[in-house]
Enzyme design. Structure first.
Site, PDB file in Angstrom:
ATOM      1  N   GLU A 157       0.839  -1.203   0.000  1.00  0.00           N
ATOM      2  CA  GLU A 157       0.000   0.000   0.000  1.00  0.00           C
ATOM      3  C   GLU A 157       0.873   1.251   0.000  1.00  0.00           C
ATOM      4  O   GLU A 157       0.651   2.176   0.785  1.00  0.00           O
ATOM      5  CB  GLU A 157      -0.960   0.003   1.195  1.00  0.00           C
ATOM      6  N   GLU A 239      -6.244  -8.095  -0.693  1.00  0.00           N
ATOM      7  CA  GLU A 239      -6.714  -8.139   0.694  1.00  0.00           C
ATOM      8  C   GLU A 239      -8.219  -7.975   0.711  1.00  0.00           C
ATOM      9  O   GLU A 239      -8.737  -6.858   0.678  1.00  0.00           O
ATOM     10  CB  GLU A 239      -6.049  -7.033   1.538  1.00  0.00           C
TER      11      GLU A 239
HETATM   12  C1  GLA Z   1      -4.137  -2.780   4.789  1.00  0.00           C
HETATM   13  C2  GLA Z   1      -2.743  -3.332   4.979  1.00  0.00           C
HETATM   14  C3  GLA Z   1      -2.740  -4.599   5.804  1.00  0.00           C
HETATM   15  C4  GLA Z   1      -3.611  -4.425   7.026  1.00  0.00           C
HETATM   16  C5  GLA Z   1      -5.012  -4.056   6.595  1.00  0.00           C
HETATM   17  C6  GLA Z   1      -5.969  -3.847   7.748  1.00  0.00           C
HETATM   18  O1  GLA Z   1      -4.785  -3.351   3.769  1.00  0.00           O
HETATM   19  O2  GLA Z   1      -2.117  -3.573   3.747  1.00  0.00           O
HETATM   20  O3  GLA Z   1      -1.434  -4.882   6.167  1.00  0.00           O
HETATM   21  O4  GLA Z   1      -3.078  -3.417   7.808  1.00  0.00           O
HETATM   22  O5  GLA Z   1      -4.983  -2.860   5.910  1.00  0.00           O
HETATM   23  O6  GLA Z   1      -6.069  -4.965   8.525  1.00  0.00           O
END
Ligand code: GLA
Length: 600
Positions: A157, A239
């Site tokens: 991210e 995710e």
């Molecule tokens: C983002 C991050 C993950 C985690 C999620 C929330 O997507 O990439 O590592 O922190 O949020 O659980």
């Protein structure tokens, strides 16, 4: 040898392949249970497992690497392969993941000019040895070398933090130079700004999206970005947030299984996905992360249950069954396994005052003014600062300059103040004896921010940053005791307990009905950390919402089991209980807390 390619779709041996993956962090599950969790992943209908690889787990001190036991990532990958699973690895320098400092090692804080997650040469210079150590281990397990690793993540991210493409390119170069030949990818929010800032599609690096709902809309946002950049890429949600994480003193966040199943049905019909989390597991030790809201820090709890498809302790949930029914249309499924649970009690055998054992578990160091714990090469746990002050009055005004995160002040070894968050921003009055007074300031590091602007901020340094003022001057001449609590076996048998003084070690003999998973009930405790047979089970705090510490059976022995609790705020009972089920605490803060759309 199997081939894996990324075109407008994923191709496995030149056939279209839908990745149905689940996140399972080897560092949050006891290694003896890896097989169990992977088995249940496969049984649900997944063909792939995904894991982050935290830098700070493998390089806890600069230049000292550890891939033993629960850190044996190669073994985890081999177990997955033996079960017929493919593997996605995310060894980016930063992982977020509600993990201490987002995976960055605490020792980076000793380079005050370094700028994390940028082309700052100092940062990249520190990433390189980690990449070398981890990537040389992953290399032989790539699908291109006959192993199960399909893909590897470049950054996590990044579009929610920076936009420096040259940084991403530097990482890609380092990864390739270490012999990684499988496809690389980034993962980001699926909207235009994050993809533009965090992806590298123009260099042919796959961009994946992170979201928990509205699959069609999110995939079409990604498609629009790919079209604009004139690239063809498969749709993957890296995710799929099936639940969420928890913080102290906030109600547990749960997601409706039916609503989750509706999203899954749509998502799996449209593309590939990775359940985040398949099983959340536990933040054993001091490795929980910390959220932030504005400038306020909100540490996360030890349980990383996440309301995921398997519980923290590996049992299938209602969501698991619903997901399995949907996935059975795509892949073979089978009956999942369930582990036994047990209950029992613990009897207090002795209680020890922290002040009586300081010299056993720490070596005093003298400094003129307090320094942060990192300056003492300590990254986790507690730290105690001691000095003697003269007072001509029965009361004095005190002020701490830059203390993180939770502070206990003792005057003449008596606990007189506990300060946290806003309370640390102002001065306070302390009752004193006329004459010399011994001042002890115990500071707990509650976990470093793992996401957002505070990732790189002064508050990531723990302990006392600048100093302690009494009346209107800074006090000098301090003795410092670092307390990482990684040596509690040094506590002796012959100590006393004085209930007046907080900061105690409580020793219990554990009596369980059998050697099986169990839950230490902490609802009657205050705040602290527990060790079973020397292993740090994690922190607890009776503000909730979690009222237990999970104990996996492999940590127990037949017969004699010793539990030591370091408790800073309450006197603990003679008898404590272990339950065969988790227990929860109603939090004071019962606001209708809304699940955020991005981690905060
Ligand atoms: C983002 C991050 C993950 C985690 C999620 C929330 O997507 O990439 O590592 O922190 O949020 O659980």
């Amino acid at each position: 040898m199997t081939t894996f390619n990324v075109t407008s779709e994923f191709l496995l041996d030149n056939e279209p392949f839908k990745i149905i993956s689940g996140a399972l962090h080897y560092f949050r599950v006891h290694p003896d249970y890896w097989e169990h969790s992977l088995y249940n992943l496969k049984a649900m209908g997944c063909n792939t497992v995904e894991t982050y690889i935290p830098w700070n787990l493998h390089e806890p001190k600069e230049g000292e690497f550890d891939f033993s036991e629960g850190r044996d990532i190669n073994k985890f990958i081999t177990l997955a392969e033996e079960l017929g699973l493919y593997v996605i690895v995310r060894p980016s320098p930063f992982i977020c993941a509600e993990w201490e400092f987002g995976g960055l090692p605490g020792w980076l804080l000793n380079y005050p000019d370094m700028i994390y997650r940028t082309t700052d040469s100092l940062f990249l210079e520190k990433v390189a040895p980690f990449y070398h150590e981890i990537l040389k281990r992953l290399k032989p397990q790539q699908v291109t070398e006959g192993g199960p690793i399909l893909m590897l993540q470049v950054e996590n991210e990044y579009g929610s933090y920076g936009n420096e493409k040259e940084y991403l390119r530097s990482l890609v170069k380092m990864i390739k130079d270490e012999g990684i030949t499988v496809p690389l990818f980034t993962s980001d929010g699926s909207w235009d700004e994050t993809l533009r800032a965090g992806s590298l599609v123009e260099d042919g690096i796959l961009a994946t999206g992170n979201f928990g709902s509205k699959a069609a809309e999110n995939f079409s946002n990604m498609q629009a970005y790919f079209d604009e950049k004139n690239v063809e890429m498969p749709m993957m949600c890296m995710e799929f947030w099936d639940g969420w994480f928890n913080r102290y003193n906030e109600p547990i966040i749960r997601r409706s299984p039916q609503e989750f199943a509706e999203v899954l049905e749509e998502m799996v019909s449209l593309g590939s996905l990775n359940f985040y989390m398949f099983q959340g597991g536990t933040n054993f030790g001091f490795m929980n992360g910390c959220s932030s809201r504005g400038l306020k820090r909100l540490p996360q709890v030890t349980s990383y249950d996440y309301d995921a498809l398997l519980t923290e302790w590996g049992d299938p949930t209602e969501k698991y069954k619903l997901a399995q029914a949907i996935l059975s249309k795509y892949s073979p499924v089978s009956e999942p396994r369930v582990l036994g649970k047990t209950s029992g009690s613990g009897q207090l055998t002795k209680a020890t005052n922290l002040f009586d054992v300081l010299d056993k578990i720490s070596t005093p160091q003298h400094v003129m003014y307090p320094k942060t714990m990192e300056a003492f090469d300590q990254y986790y746990g507690y730290i105690l600062y001691r000095t003697t002050v003269y007072s001509a009055k029965k009361e004095q005004r005190g002020l701490l300059m830059g203390a993180q995160d939770r502070v206990h002040i003792f005057v003449n070894q008596k606990l007189v103040k506990t300060l946290y968050q806003e309370e640390l921003l102002t001065d306070f009055m302390l009752d004193m004896e006329i004459g010399d007074n011994q001042i002890d300031i115990l500071v707990e590091n509650m976990g470093r921010v793992n996401y957002g602007p505070l990732l790189q901020s002064e508050g990531q340094r723990k302990g006392i940053q600048r100093g302690f003022m009494m009346d209107i001057h800074f006090e000098s001449d301090w003795t410092v005791y670092t307390l990482p609590l990684d040596n509690i076996e040094k506590l002796s048998n012959d100590a006393s307990c004085d209930g007046e003084k907080a900061g105690h070690f409580y020793h219990y003999d554990v009596m369980l009905n059998e050697v099986a998973d169990t839950f230490l009930d902490i609802t009657e405790f205050g705040k602290g950390v527990a060790f079973l047979n020397g292993v740090n089970l994690g922190r607890y705090w009776n503000v909730g919402p979690i009222g237990y510490l999970y104990i996996p059976a492999p940590l127990l022995r037949e017969g004699d089991n010793k539990l030591v609790i370091f408790e800073t705020e309450k006197e603990l009972p003679q008898t404590i209980s272990f339950k065969d089920h988790p227990v929860y605490i109603e939090t004071e803060n019962q606001d209708n807390f809304k699940k955020p759309t991005a981690p905060i």
